[in-house]
Write a protein that holds these residues in place. Structure first.
Motif, PDB file in Angstrom:
ATOM      1  N   LEU A 156      -3.507  46.514  76.823  1.00  0.00           N
ATOM      2  CA  LEU A 156      -3.354  47.898  76.399  1.00  0.00           C
ATOM      3  C   LEU A 156      -2.437  48.684  77.335  1.00  0.00           C
ATOM      4  CD1 LEU A 156      -7.021  48.692  75.291  1.00  0.00           C
ATOM      5  CD2 LEU A 156      -5.042  48.231  73.821  1.00  0.00           C
ATOM      6  N   SER A 157      -2.567  48.440  78.636  1.00  0.00           N
ATOM      7  CA  SER A 157      -1.715  49.182  79.570  1.00  0.00           C
ATOM      8  C   SER A 157      -0.255  48.773  79.454  1.00  0.00           C
ATOM      9  CB  SER A 157      -2.205  48.982  81.012  1.00  0.00           C
ATOM     10  OG  SER A 157      -2.078  47.627  81.418  1.00  0.00           O
ATOM     11  N   GLN A 158       0.020  47.498  79.144  1.00  0.00           N
ATOM     12  CA  GLN A 158       1.394  47.049  78.963  1.00  0.00           C
ATOM     13  C   GLN A 158       2.025  47.675  77.721  1.00  0.00           C
ATOM     14  OE1 GLN A 158       3.474  45.369  80.750  1.00  0.00           O
ATOM     15  NE2 GLN A 158       2.308  44.192  82.244  1.00  0.00           N
ATOM     16  N   VAL A 159       1.228  47.799  76.663  1.00  0.00           N
ATOM     17  CA  VAL A 159       1.754  48.397  75.430  1.00  0.00           C
ATOM     18  C   VAL A 159       1.903  49.906  75.584  1.00  0.00           C
ATOM     19  CG1 VAL A 159       1.320  48.845  72.984  1.00  0.00           C
ATOM     20  CG2 VAL A 159       0.863  46.574  73.935  1.00  0.00           C
ATOM     21  N   PHE A 160       0.825  50.567  75.973  1.00  0.00           N
ATOM     22  CA  PHE A 160       0.818  52.030  75.946  1.00  0.00           C
ATOM     23  C   PHE A 160       1.401  52.651  77.208  1.00  0.00           C
ATOM     24  CE2 PHE A 160      -2.124  50.679  72.721  1.00  0.00           C
ATOM     25  CZ  PHE A 160      -1.750  51.484  71.654  1.00  0.00           C
ATOM     26  N   GLY A 161       1.572  51.836  78.257  1.00  0.00           N
ATOM     27  CA  GLY A 161       2.295  52.314  79.423  1.00  0.00           C
ATOM     28  C   GLY A 161       3.797  52.325  79.197  1.00  0.00           C
ATOM     29  N   ARG A 162       4.225  51.818  78.037  1.00  0.00           N
ATOM     30  CA  ARG A 162       5.638  51.771  77.689  1.00  0.00           C
ATOM     31  C   ARG A 162       5.929  52.681  76.493  1.00  0.00           C
ATOM     32  NH1 ARG A 162       7.527  46.702  79.968  1.00  0.00           N
ATOM     33  NH2 ARG A 162       5.801  45.669  80.978  1.00  0.00           N
ATOM     34  N   MET A 163       5.069  53.670  76.323  1.00  0.00           N
ATOM     35  CA  MET A 163       5.248  54.621  75.230  1.00  0.00           C
ATOM     36  C   MET A 163       5.080  56.044  75.749  1.00  0.00           C
ATOM     37  SD  MET A 163       3.376  52.936  71.909  1.00  0.00           S
ATOM     38  CE  MET A 163       4.449  52.066  70.776  1.00  0.00           C
ATOM     39  N   ASP A 164       5.739  56.969  75.085  1.00  0.00           N
ATOM     40  CA  ASP A 164       5.596  58.381  75.405  1.00  0.00           C
ATOM     41  C   ASP A 164       4.300  58.871  74.782  1.00  0.00           C
ATOM     42  OD1 ASP A 164       5.738  61.083  75.789  1.00  0.00           O
ATOM     43  OD2 ASP A 164       7.493  61.407  74.508  1.00  0.00           O
ATOM     44  N   THR A 187      -0.718  63.572  73.016  1.00  0.00           N
ATOM     45  CA  THR A 187      -1.689  62.780  72.274  1.00  0.00           C
ATOM     46  C   THR A 187      -2.998  62.704  73.051  1.00  0.00           C
ATOM     47  OG1 THR A 187      -1.268  60.589  73.245  1.00  0.00           O
ATOM     48  CG2 THR A 187       0.268  61.366  71.535  1.00  0.00           C
ATOM     49  N   ALA A 188      -4.039  62.201  72.390  1.00  0.00           N
ATOM     50  CA  ALA A 188      -5.335  62.034  73.052  1.00  0.00           C
ATOM     51  C   ALA A 188      -5.295  60.955  74.128  1.00  0.00           C
ATOM     52  CB  ALA A 188      -6.402  61.702  72.016  1.00  0.00           C
ATOM     53  N   LEU A 189      -4.208  60.162  74.144  1.00  0.00           N
ATOM     54  CA  LEU A 189      -4.069  59.086  75.121  1.00  0.00           C
ATOM     55  C   LEU A 189      -3.329  59.530  76.379  1.00  0.00           C
ATOM     56  CD1 LEU A 189      -3.009  56.267  72.626  1.00  0.00           C
ATOM     57  CD2 LEU A 189      -5.293  56.650  73.564  1.00  0.00           C
ATOM     58  N   ALA A 190      -2.806  60.742  76.381  1.00  0.00           N
ATOM     59  CA  ALA A 190      -2.013  61.222  77.512  1.00  0.00           C
ATOM     60  C   ALA A 190      -2.818  61.148  78.800  1.00  0.00           C
ATOM     61  CB  ALA A 190      -1.557  62.653  77.255  1.00  0.00           C
ATOM     62  N   GLY A 191      -2.220  60.559  79.824  1.00  0.00           N
ATOM     63  CA  GLY A 191      -2.871  60.432  81.120  1.00  0.00           C
ATOM     64  C   GLY A 191      -3.789  59.239  81.251  1.00  0.00           C
ATOM     65  N   ARG A 192      -3.999  58.534  80.154  1.00  0.00           N
ATOM     66  CA  ARG A 192      -4.923  57.389  80.189  1.00  0.00           C
ATOM     67  C   ARG A 192      -4.252  56.135  80.721  1.00  0.00           C
ATOM     68  NH1 ARG A 192      -8.820  55.654  75.102  1.00  0.00           N
ATOM     69  NH2 ARG A 192      -9.645  53.724  75.995  1.00  0.00           N
ATOM     70  N   TYR A 193      -2.936  56.008  80.475  1.00  0.00           N
ATOM     71  CA  TYR A 193      -2.200  54.825  80.909  1.00  0.00           C
ATOM     72  C   TYR A 193      -1.012  55.244  81.767  1.00  0.00           C
ATOM     73  CZ  TYR A 193      -4.941  52.451  77.351  1.00  0.00           C
ATOM     74  OH  TYR A 193      -5.981  51.949  76.615  1.00  0.00           O
ATOM     75  N   ALA A 194      -0.909  54.623  82.942  1.00  0.00           N
ATOM     76  CA  ALA A 194       0.217  54.915  83.808  1.00  0.00           C
ATOM     77  C   ALA A 194       1.481  54.319  83.213  1.00  0.00           C
ATOM     78  CB  ALA A 194      -0.031  54.331  85.204  1.00  0.00           C
ATOM     79  N   ALA A 195       2.565  55.066  83.294  1.00  0.00           N
ATOM     80  CA  ALA A 195       3.831  54.586  82.748  1.00  0.00           C
ATOM     81  C   ALA A 195       4.294  53.344  83.496  1.00  0.00           C
ATOM     82  CB  ALA A 195       4.892  55.676  82.848  1.00  0.00           C
ATOM     83  N   VAL A 196       4.759  52.350  82.755  1.00  0.00           N
ATOM     84  CA  VAL A 196       5.309  51.128  83.333  1.00  0.00           C
ATOM     85  C   VAL A 196       6.804  51.335  83.492  1.00  0.00           C
ATOM     86  CG1 VAL A 196       5.661  48.650  83.037  1.00  0.00           C
ATOM     87  CG2 VAL A 196       3.547  49.722  82.248  1.00  0.00           C
ATOM     88  N   THR A 197       7.286  51.332  84.726  1.00  0.00           N
ATOM     89  CA  THR A 197       8.712  51.532  84.959  1.00  0.00           C
ATOM     90  C   THR A 197       9.460  50.217  84.820  1.00  0.00           C
ATOM     91  OG1 THR A 197       8.578  51.079  87.334  1.00  0.00           O
ATOM     92  CG2 THR A 197       8.125  53.332  86.620  1.00  0.00           C
ATOM     93  N   ARG A 198      10.775  50.312  84.741  1.00  0.00           N
ATOM     94  CA  ARG A 198      11.573  49.094  84.610  1.00  0.00           C
ATOM     95  C   ARG A 198      11.400  48.190  85.827  1.00  0.00           C
ATOM     96  NH1 ARG A 198      17.315  50.167  81.607  1.00  0.00           N
ATOM     97  NH2 ARG A 198      16.553  51.528  79.956  1.00  0.00           N
ATOM     98  N   ASP A 199      11.240  48.778  87.001  1.00  0.00           N
ATOM     99  CA  ASP A 199      11.065  47.962  88.213  1.00  0.00           C
ATOM    100  C   ASP A 199       9.771  47.176  88.185  1.00  0.00           C
ATOM    101  OD1 ASP A 199      13.460  48.892  89.183  1.00  0.00           O
ATOM    102  OD2 ASP A 199      12.546  50.477  90.404  1.00  0.00           O
ATOM    103  N   GLU A 200       8.781  47.690  87.442  1.00  0.00           N
ATOM    104  CA  GLU A 200       7.486  47.030  87.392  1.00  0.00           C
ATOM    105  C   GLU A 200       7.405  45.991  86.287  1.00  0.00           C
ATOM    106  OE1 GLU A 200       4.410  50.500  88.801  1.00  0.00           O
ATOM    107  OE2 GLU A 200       5.320  50.664  86.815  1.00  0.00           O
TER     108      GLU A 200
END
Length: 239
Positions: free
Chosen positions: A208-216, A220-233
């Motif tokens: 879930l974090s890989q999918v939703f950490g790569r979305m804006d 939404t109700a998901l805001a703040g739930r998943y840390a953004a996955v940067t290109r370096d990561e």
């Protein structure tokens, strides 16, 4: 699910199903717009002259796991017109989970029910057990007159075993929440069957974090739930 140990690839298929013009393609367009460009494939659509999807939309979202598996989540929609039932049945083949897009208006109840029965029939035709394949119901067009109330949606949740999400897909409301519900349900079913955490090293949290950490997720109700996955990561580039 397609699991290729030799190529270290895992592919999941989620199908958006429902009446014509209920908002299936709109959901995928919103998801495509929210996904980071580096992890989204092209949004392929085939429209007729009256702007209805004739065959299907395909939106792949992909990433690589910490254990080195490439994961692709393929999202399809089916054509809503009555005459294209054979195509709906073909697109539904091999689905790991389904999103049923219903029109929230009371006037659409009969059509929603007809397509719900059609979904059940086509699942059985494809050897998919409706009691086992996860289905999430999205009641779209909540902003229109004659739309079902919050209390009526809550009653629908209690009446069936499916997750129910309200949405206004044109505004992006409820789209990511619906996708999150079906992605989580799909993972849990596949993990129970194929032990993904043990055999592939892919836990539900990482999936879930890989999918939703790569979305804006803003607004939404998901805001703040998943840390953004940067290109370096990112690991391996997943395509």
């Amino acid at each position: 699910m397609q699991l290729n140990h030799a190529q270290r690839e895992l592919t999941l298929k989620i199908v958006y199903y429902g009446p014509g013009l209920s908002g299936k393609t709109t959901n995928l367009r919103q998801l495509h717009a929210r996904a980071y460009p580096e992890v989204r494939g092209r949004l392929l659509t085939v429209d007729t002259h009256d702007d209805r999807t004739l065959f299907f939309d395909l939106l792949p979202v992909f990433f690589s796991t910490s254990s080195g598996f490439k994961v692709k989540v393929k999202l399809f929609t089916v054509p809503g017109q009555v005459i294209h039932n054979a195509t709906r049945r073909i697109v539904l083949q091999g689905a790991d989970a389904v999103v049923f897009i219903a029109d929230s208006r009371h006037s659409a109840t009969a059509e929603n029910n007809a397509y719900w029965r059609n979904l059940q029939d086509n699942m059985k035709e494809n050897g998919l057990d409706p009691a086992q394949v996860p289905v999430v119901i999205q009641f779209n067009k909540r902003d229109l007159p004659d739309a079902r109330t919050d209390a009526e949606l809550e009653e629908a949740r209690k009446r069936g075993g499916e997750a129910v999400v309200g949405a206004v897909a044109l505004k992006g409301e409820g789209v990511l929440e619906t996708f999150h519900a079906v992605a989580q349900a799909a993972y849990r079913r596949l993990d129970a069957r194929a032990h993904l955490a043990r055999n592939v090293g892919l836990t539900e949290a990482e999936f879930l974090s890989q999918v939703f950490g790569r979305m804006d997720l803003s607004g939404t109700a998901l805001a703040g739930r998943y840390a953004a996955v940067t290109r370096d990561e990112q690991v391996g580039g997943g395509r």
